[in-house]
Every structure is written in C-alpha cells, then in structure tokens.
Design a protein around this motif. Structure first.
Motif, mmCIF file in Angstrom:
data_model
loop_
_atom_site.group_PDB
_atom_site.id
_atom_site.type_symbol
_atom_site.label_atom_id
_atom_site.label_comp_id
_atom_site.label_asym_id
_atom_site.label_seq_id
_atom_site.Cartn_x
_atom_site.Cartn_y
_atom_site.Cartn_z
ATOM 1 N N ARG A 205 0.834 -1.215 0.000
ATOM 2 C CA ARG A 205 0.000 0.000 0.000
ATOM 3 C C ARG A 205 0.861 1.255 0.000
ATOM 4 N N GLU A 206 1.910 1.233 0.825
ATOM 5 C CA GLU A 206 2.784 2.409 0.888
ATOM 6 C C GLU A 206 3.524 2.599 -0.432
ATOM 7 N N GLY A 207 4.016 1.503 -0.999
ATOM 8 C CA GLY A 207 4.706 1.617 -2.279
ATOM 9 C C GLY A 207 3.817 2.171 -3.370
ATOM 10 N N ALA A 208 2.543 1.778 -3.350
ATOM 11 C CA ALA A 208 1.612 2.200 -4.399
ATOM 12 C C ALA A 208 1.231 3.669 -4.313
ATOM 13 N N THR A 209 1.610 4.342 -3.229
ATOM 14 C CA THR A 209 1.337 5.788 -3.145
ATOM 15 C C THR A 209 2.346 6.597 -3.948
ATOM 16 N N HIS A 210 3.389 5.947 -4.441
ATOM 17 C CA HIS A 210 4.445 6.642 -5.183
ATOM 18 C C HIS A 210 4.271 6.425 -6.680
ATOM 19 N N THR A 211 4.688 7.400 -7.438
ATOM 20 C CA THR A 211 4.546 7.331 -8.895
ATOM 21 C C THR A 211 5.886 7.184 -9.611
#
Length: 275
Positions: A205-211
């Motif tokens: 989830r945390e990784g997916a907040t980055h682009t």
C-alpha cells in the motif's frame, strides 16, 4: 441444484449446451476470495463449474502438498451457497490417468522470473493442469484471482498463444479487514505470525502511493525491513504484463516467508516515471 461429480464421464453428462459456461479452478480450502470468483462467474455465465483439485505437479519436493488443506465437504457447501451448477472434484488418477504426464506445458521466459525463479517447475505444473481442465470443462470464461498475478498473466498468455478460445478474467484480490490478502495458507499462521504478515500488504500500500519506480520500491522495502518476522523472497516492480516497468499501469509484487508459511501479494499502481 449443485451437481457434485468426480469423473470425466459424469462431467460430460451434466454440462449443458448452447450456454455461456464459466469455470473457476481451485485447489479447495475455499475462502471469501474463491467465493468472489464464483459470484463473478455467476454474474457473467449461464452455467458455472467449480473445479477442486490439489494438483501435485505444481508442488516442489520441499513444499506443502501433503499438508495442503483438504476440506471438500465445506467447499461443496460454499459452492452450493453461491449457486454453482457443477462441482468437479476429480481424483488424481482421473486427471492424470496414465500417471504423471510425459508432456507438460512450457511456461517460457515469463515463467522463469519471480515465482518461477523461487519455485522451479511450478508454472509448468500449473499450466498443465489448467490446460487439461480447460479441455475437460470447455468454458467460454475462466476466472482467476489477481493475488496470483504471475499465474494469471501466464494463463492469459497460454490462452492466446495456443488459441484456446476462452476469455481469461482476472478478479481483484479479496482481503481480510486488516488488509491481509486471503489465502488458503493463512490458516497455517500463528497469531504472532499473522500480525507480522500484515507487513506485506502495508508495504505494498505504501509503495503504491508513489509514482516513481525507485521511490515505490524504497518505501515498500523499508516497511518489510522493519518487520523481523518477515523473510522476503522478492520484492519487484514490473509492468502490467510483468515486463519492464514503464510510465503507466504497473504491478508491485512481493513474496515472503512468515514462520514456515510462504505468502505472496501484489497491488496495481500507476507510474509517471519508470526509473
């Protein structure tokens, strides 16, 4: 009415004709994730078949084939509750009547990375049984969960490359209220291990907040490194087709051991910049 059958001849006798047939392939120990697959199959298909077969070909010599949970009666009740038309639960000799097949599927380069690198031979065994069950059930639609994302990608590739004439439908991962991806193997976790396992979904989830690719991986790695109960097998960022990541849709995937249990998970994300 749900028909429960165990042989090829019975399968041929109960399936209908001139309908949209949908199949859900499982190894049993059914949970809410499987039931969601059944609901999607029911929504799109006139006839729904669920297969229940623990496939020995996709287990390695040190894996959990012998202790893999087998809960057929409960599984049948779950299928009945979801309005499944046919449960096909064959014995090993029914699927492999001549013993282990001498010809199996080759998963190709996509089957050699990630899970394929960690579990040699797994995807050859998986694709072999999926192909056999597709030939036996002859569906128009086949439903698979996105939790096993590499498996889904390989089955889609096989269906296209071999002109199987079936639409492979991916269904989003179903999660527990605390975020843990549903899996038949979750029952192996002790209470402390289950708490530690939450680091996988939290990291994704945390990784997916980055682009940006490296930022996504760095954020996920930090969370996993902070949980001593998790031994990471791989954390990878790929394109949506498991190729090299590029700007646009991508996948962040993880595999890890928590205690003696190996878990996998993944999430979609969108990259603005690949590297």
């Amino acid at each position: 009415m749900t028909y429960v059958i165990h042989t090829r001849d019975e399968l041929a006798g109960v399936t209908k004709r001139a309908v949209t047939r949908a199949v859900v392939m499982t190894m049993g120990a059914l949970h809410e994730g499987h039931r969601q697959l059944m609901r999607e199959a029911r929504r799109r298909g006139d006839e729904v078949i669920v297969t229940i077969f623990v496939n020995p070909l996709q287990f390695g010599p040190n894996e959990d084939f012998d202790k893999y949970p087998r809960t057929l009666e409960a599984d049948i009740e779950a299928c009945r509750a979801e309005g499944v038309d046919v449960v096909f639960a064959p014995a090993r000799d029914e699927v492999y009547p001549g013993g282990p097949p001498s010809i199996t599927m080759n998963a190709g380069p996509l089957g050699e990375i990630l899970e394929g690198a960690s579990r040699p031979g797994h995807f050859a065994g998986m694709l072999t049984v999926v192909h056999k069950l597709l030939m036996l059930t002859r569906p128009d639609l086949a439903f698979f969960g996105e939790k096993d994302f590499q498996q889904l990608a390989l089955i889609r590739r096989m269906a296209v490359d071999l002109e199987l004439g079936v639409e492979i439908v991916g269904v989003p991962t179903v999660r527990e209220p605390d975020g843990l991806a549903m899996s038949s193997r979750n029952r192996y976790l002790s209470p402390d291990e289950r708490q530690a396992a939450l680091a996988l979904s939290r990291a994704l989830r945390e990784g997916a907040t980055h682009t940006e690719a490296e930022a996504a991986l760095t954020a996920a790695r930090k969370i996993l490194a902070d949980e001593p109960g998790v031994r990471v097998d791989y954390l990878a960022l790929t394109g949506a087709d498991l190729g090299a990541p590029a700007a646009g849709p991508a996948r962040l995937l993880v595999a890890a051991r928590v205690g003696a249990t190996r878990l996998i998970d993944n999430v979609p994300l969108t990259l603005e910049k690949a590297a």
